[in-house]
Design a protein around this motif. Structure first.
Motif, mmCIF file in Angstrom:
data_model
loop_
_atom_site.group_PDB
_atom_site.id
_atom_site.type_symbol
_atom_site.label_atom_id
_atom_site.label_comp_id
_atom_site.label_asym_id
_atom_site.label_seq_id
_atom_site.Cartn_x
_atom_site.Cartn_y
_atom_site.Cartn_z
ATOM 1 N N VAL A 181 23.121 -19.951 106.142
ATOM 2 C CA VAL A 181 22.093 -18.971 105.765
ATOM 3 C C VAL A 181 20.777 -19.608 105.306
ATOM 4 O O VAL A 181 19.760 -18.934 105.238
ATOM 5 C CB VAL A 181 22.583 -18.001 104.652
ATOM 6 N N LEU A 182 20.811 -20.889 104.984
ATOM 7 C CA LEU A 182 19.603 -21.557 104.479
ATOM 8 C C LEU A 182 19.022 -22.470 105.554
ATOM 9 O O LEU A 182 19.655 -23.447 105.964
ATOM 10 C CB LEU A 182 19.931 -22.357 103.212
ATOM 11 N N HIS A 183 17.823 -22.129 106.009
ATOM 12 C CA HIS A 183 17.154 -22.895 107.055
ATOM 13 C C HIS A 183 16.023 -23.731 106.459
ATOM 14 O O HIS A 183 15.536 -23.439 105.364
ATOM 15 C CB HIS A 183 16.569 -21.961 108.116
ATOM 16 N N GLU A 184 15.601 -24.734 107.209
ATOM 17 C CA GLU A 184 14.549 -25.647 106.733
ATOM 18 C C GLU A 184 13.323 -25.536 107.640
ATOM 19 O O GLU A 184 13.382 -25.901 108.820
ATOM 20 C CB GLU A 184 15.128 -27.076 106.749
ATOM 21 N N ASN A 185 12.244 -25.001 107.104
ATOM 22 C CA ASN A 185 10.952 -24.875 107.802
ATOM 23 C C ASN A 185 10.922 -23.854 108.937
ATOM 24 O O ASN A 185 10.009 -23.044 109.007
ATOM 25 C CB ASN A 185 10.436 -26.225 108.306
ATOM 26 N N THR A 186 11.872 -23.956 109.837
ATOM 27 C CA THR A 186 11.912 -22.968 110.913
ATOM 28 C C THR A 186 13.339 -22.460 111.066
ATOM 29 O O THR A 186 14.285 -23.087 110.584
ATOM 30 C CB THR A 186 11.476 -23.589 112.264
ATOM 31 N N TYR A 187 13.472 -21.328 111.718
ATOM 32 C CA TYR A 187 14.790 -20.717 111.932
ATOM 33 C C TYR A 187 15.556 -21.534 112.964
ATOM 34 O O TYR A 187 15.064 -21.780 114.069
ATOM 35 C CB TYR A 187 14.623 -19.284 112.425
ATOM 36 N N ASP A 188 16.738 -21.947 112.624
ATOM 37 C CA ASP A 188 17.558 -22.749 113.528
ATOM 38 C C ASP A 188 18.663 -21.873 114.105
ATOM 39 O O ASP A 188 19.657 -21.587 113.439
ATOM 40 C CB ASP A 188 18.154 -23.931 112.745
ATOM 41 N N PRO A 189 18.501 -21.448 115.357
ATOM 42 C CA PRO A 189 19.471 -20.492 115.935
ATOM 43 C C PRO A 189 20.866 -21.095 116.110
ATOM 44 O O PRO A 189 21.834 -20.359 116.283
ATOM 45 C CB PRO A 189 18.846 -20.127 117.287
ATOM 46 N N GLU A 190 20.970 -22.421 116.061
ATOM 47 C CA GLU A 190 22.287 -23.059 116.230
ATOM 48 C C GLU A 190 23.056 -23.161 114.912
ATOM 49 O O GLU A 190 24.201 -23.595 114.883
ATOM 50 C CB GLU A 190 22.113 -24.484 116.793
ATOM 51 N N ARG A 191 22.371 -22.808 113.841
ATOM 52 C CA ARG A 191 22.907 -23.060 112.502
ATOM 53 C C ARG A 191 24.273 -22.400 112.255
ATOM 54 O O ARG A 191 25.086 -22.888 111.492
ATOM 55 C CB ARG A 191 21.883 -22.555 111.478
ATOM 56 N N MET A 192 24.499 -21.283 112.916
ATOM 57 C CA MET A 192 25.746 -20.534 112.668
ATOM 58 C C MET A 192 26.846 -20.898 113.643
ATOM 59 O O MET A 192 28.006 -20.579 113.421
ATOM 60 C CB MET A 192 25.449 -19.034 112.740
ATOM 61 N N THR A 193 26.480 -21.563 114.741
ATOM 62 C CA THR A 193 27.446 -21.745 115.824
ATOM 63 C C THR A 193 28.699 -22.487 115.367
ATOM 64 O O THR A 193 29.816 -21.995 115.527
ATOM 65 C CB THR A 193 26.794 -22.492 117.012
ATOM 66 N N ARG A 194 28.495 -23.655 114.767
ATOM 67 C CA ARG A 194 29.655 -24.420 114.327
ATOM 68 C C ARG A 194 30.387 -23.781 113.137
ATOM 69 O O ARG A 194 31.607 -23.682 113.159
ATOM 70 C CB ARG A 194 29.270 -25.871 114.033
ATOM 71 N N PRO A 195 29.647 -23.329 112.098
ATOM 72 C CA PRO A 195 30.371 -22.765 110.947
ATOM 73 C C PRO A 195 31.150 -21.488 111.262
ATOM 74 O O PRO A 195 32.033 -21.103 110.511
ATOM 75 C CB PRO A 195 29.255 -22.440 109.946
ATOM 76 N N MET A 196 30.810 -20.810 112.378
ATOM 77 C CA MET A 196 31.430 -19.502 112.644
ATOM 78 C C MET A 196 32.947 -19.601 112.747
ATOM 79 O O MET A 196 33.671 -18.812 112.153
ATOM 80 C CB MET A 196 30.847 -18.907 113.921
ATOM 81 N N GLU A 197 33.416 -20.571 113.525
ATOM 82 C CA GLU A 197 34.870 -20.735 113.698
ATOM 83 C C GLU A 197 35.558 -20.983 112.358
ATOM 84 O O GLU A 197 36.597 -20.413 112.061
ATOM 85 C CB GLU A 197 35.166 -21.920 114.606
ATOM 86 N N GLU A 198 34.931 -21.845 111.571
ATOM 87 C CA GLU A 198 35.496 -22.191 110.263
ATOM 88 C C GLU A 198 35.536 -20.952 109.363
ATOM 89 O O GLU A 198 36.540 -20.653 108.716
ATOM 90 C CB GLU A 198 34.640 -23.291 109.630
ATOM 91 N N TYR A 199 34.415 -20.201 109.350
ATOM 92 C CA TYR A 199 34.351 -19.012 108.498
ATOM 93 C C TYR A 199 35.325 -17.940 108.983
ATOM 94 O O TYR A 199 35.969 -17.258 108.188
ATOM 95 C CB TYR A 199 32.924 -18.478 108.449
ATOM 96 N N ASP A 200 35.441 -17.819 110.295
ATOM 97 C CA ASP A 200 36.404 -16.866 110.867
ATOM 98 C C ASP A 200 37.812 -17.142 110.350
ATOM 99 O O ASP A 200 38.554 -16.230 109.979
ATOM 100 C CB ASP A 200 36.393 -16.962 112.401
ATOM 101 N N ARG A 201 38.149 -18.417 110.320
ATOM 102 C CA ARG A 201 39.484 -18.817 109.867
ATOM 103 C C ARG A 201 39.670 -18.499 108.373
ATOM 104 O O ARG A 201 40.674 -17.949 107.961
ATOM 105 C CB ARG A 201 39.658 -20.324 110.116
ATOM 106 N N ILE A 202 38.636 -18.827 107.587
ATOM 107 C CA ILE A 202 38.706 -18.607 106.138
ATOM 108 C C ILE A 202 38.829 -17.116 105.812
ATOM 109 O O ILE A 202 39.668 -16.695 105.015
ATOM 110 C CB ILE A 202 37.446 -19.188 105.449
ATOM 111 N N ILE A 203 37.996 -16.304 106.469
ATOM 112 C CA ILE A 203 37.972 -14.878 106.147
ATOM 113 C C ILE A 203 39.244 -14.197 106.660
ATOM 114 O O ILE A 203 39.759 -13.256 106.048
ATOM 115 C CB ILE A 203 36.687 -14.203 106.703
ATOM 116 N N GLN A 204 39.770 -14.714 107.775
ATOM 117 C CA GLN A 204 41.008 -14.147 108.312
ATOM 118 C C GLN A 204 42.172 -14.384 107.354
ATOM 119 O O GLN A 204 42.965 -13.478 107.091
ATOM 120 C CB GLN A 204 41.311 -14.768 109.676
ATOM 121 N N GLN A 205 42.245 -15.589 106.825
ATOM 122 C CA GLN A 205 43.284 -15.897 105.836
ATOM 123 C C GLN A 205 43.156 -14.982 104.624
ATOM 124 O O GLN A 205 44.120 -14.416 104.128
ATOM 125 C CB GLN A 205 43.177 -17.357 105.382
#
Lengths: 247, 247
Positions: A181-205
């Motif tokens: 959720v925290l970007h540096e200077n400009t919006y990084d559209p890739e920022r969520m791509t990798r964490p999504m799988e991890e967060y999906d797993r955490i929230i599913q548990q």
């Protein structure tokens, strides 16, 4: 971590309340705290309706999605974005109708003002040992709610809020990783791509455990369902009817 | 009044900061506090852009109304309503474009989510001895700001926020009387009529003193000016272009 950030970090929505009443003194302290939030150019474009009438609470409970806690909470507040008060101020000085009241800019200003004040109220309440839950369901049948609350033009209910002493201790729902959720200077559209799988797993548990296995979906599945399902499609026409965002 | 409500009640916007830096550790604690705010169905529909690049801060300062504090504050954050992340989640599971991403309901949800998180951040910052000011001026030239920050479709900048150690102690701006904002069961359109004159007098005294007599207008005069003056009329078309509130 200081006492205040510790309080913020232990927030969890409360949907079951003890019978212990919230006093008028407490409510007034909560509303006064709400009023101290920042407001765009001091417009203070919100109003709060405390619904104490049992019959009305029952109706709001049904209209909001049949949540028992809307009826059972000691204090139920409806937070309204309010440009009507500004309209009255304008009427003191001008005979004509206000030329720019209906702009989308003012819709945003009033909505943000309402949310900032409400979040201060939530924190003030939690600092007193109370629990809260926001009720977006108030928008399910927003025209009926507006009629019930006798809202004039230029006022719309943004959300409800239940307040009371907690009679449950729900776990803390894990949030997205900070890096998502925290970007540096400009919006990084890739920022969520990798964490999504991890967060999906955490929230599913988390959700599987919390619901005893009744719900097992991931975050990305829930969001997908949300974006492909029609919900509150009346909002645009209702807001325009109330005089919001017409231009 | 407890420590938390005391903190909330002493809020005042800070527009002059000492040179003392805000550490990454502090910023992360602030953002983590923000993330703990309530969020509609866990959508967490916001992103925060920390603008540290001096040249970009200068451009944002000019675009937001030539406020020196946007440039001079140790940390400048742009708070964005963000449905793009949900769009990415949807793309994981569906080939088609999300059918209902552009609803006015989602515009409201994302805007409210952003404001609730930002207000938690403001309070966390103030609890650390920092001061903040919201920058609505970020919407003055919103398309240019969006371009500068490289915002994709489904993201819009709601407001900016300056953070830093206060180098001023502005007085507390008096708020509307509580009775003017808190209604009982139904909206009472007369509720503001009588307090308006009183509040006009109070705010006029306050503003005259604060500006050394440069500004002497009342609240109702300021609100009248606001409603008859065109401001940010681009918001409707900009939001629609970004995919917000198209239906």
């Amino acid at each position: 971590m200081n006492e205040v950030t510790a309080l913020l970090k232990k927030h969890t929505s409360i949907r079951k309340f003890t019978g212990q009443p919230v006093t008028d003194e407490q409510l007034h302290a909560i509303v006064e705290s709400a009023q101290c939030a920042s407001t765009s150019s001091n417009v203070q474009a919100y109003s709060i309706i405390r619904v104490a009438d049992e019959h009305m609470k029952q109706q709001l409970s049904v209209l909001s999605g049949n949540y028992s806690y809307v009826l059972e909470c000691p204090v139920f507040l409806v937070w309204c974005a309010d440009l009507f008060r500004l309209h009255q101020a304008h009427a003191l000085h001008e005979d004509a109708e206000p030329a720019y009241i209906g702009t989308t800019e003012h819709l945003i200003v009033a909505t943000v003002d309402t949310a900032l004040a409400a979040q201060n109220a939530a924190i003030a309440a939690e600092s007193m040992g109370l629990g809260i839950v926001y009720i977006g369901g108030i928008r399910n049948h927003i025209a009926e709610v507006a009629k019930l609350l006798q809202l004039p033009k230029y006022v719309y209910p943004v959300f409800g809020m239940c307040l009371g002493y907690p009679d449950q201790q729900p776990g803390l729902r894990p949030r997205l990783p900070l890096a998502a959720v925290l970007h540096e200077n400009t919006y990084d559209p890739e920022r969520m791509t990798r964490p999504m799988e991890e967060y999906d797993r955490i929230i599913q548990q988390y959700i599987t455990k919390r619901t005893g296995g009744k719900k097992t979906s991931t975050w990305s599945e829930d969001m997908t369902a949300k974006l492909k399902t029609p919900a509150r499609l009346h909002m645009k026409s209702f807001l325009e009817l109330q005089g919001f965002g017409t231009e």
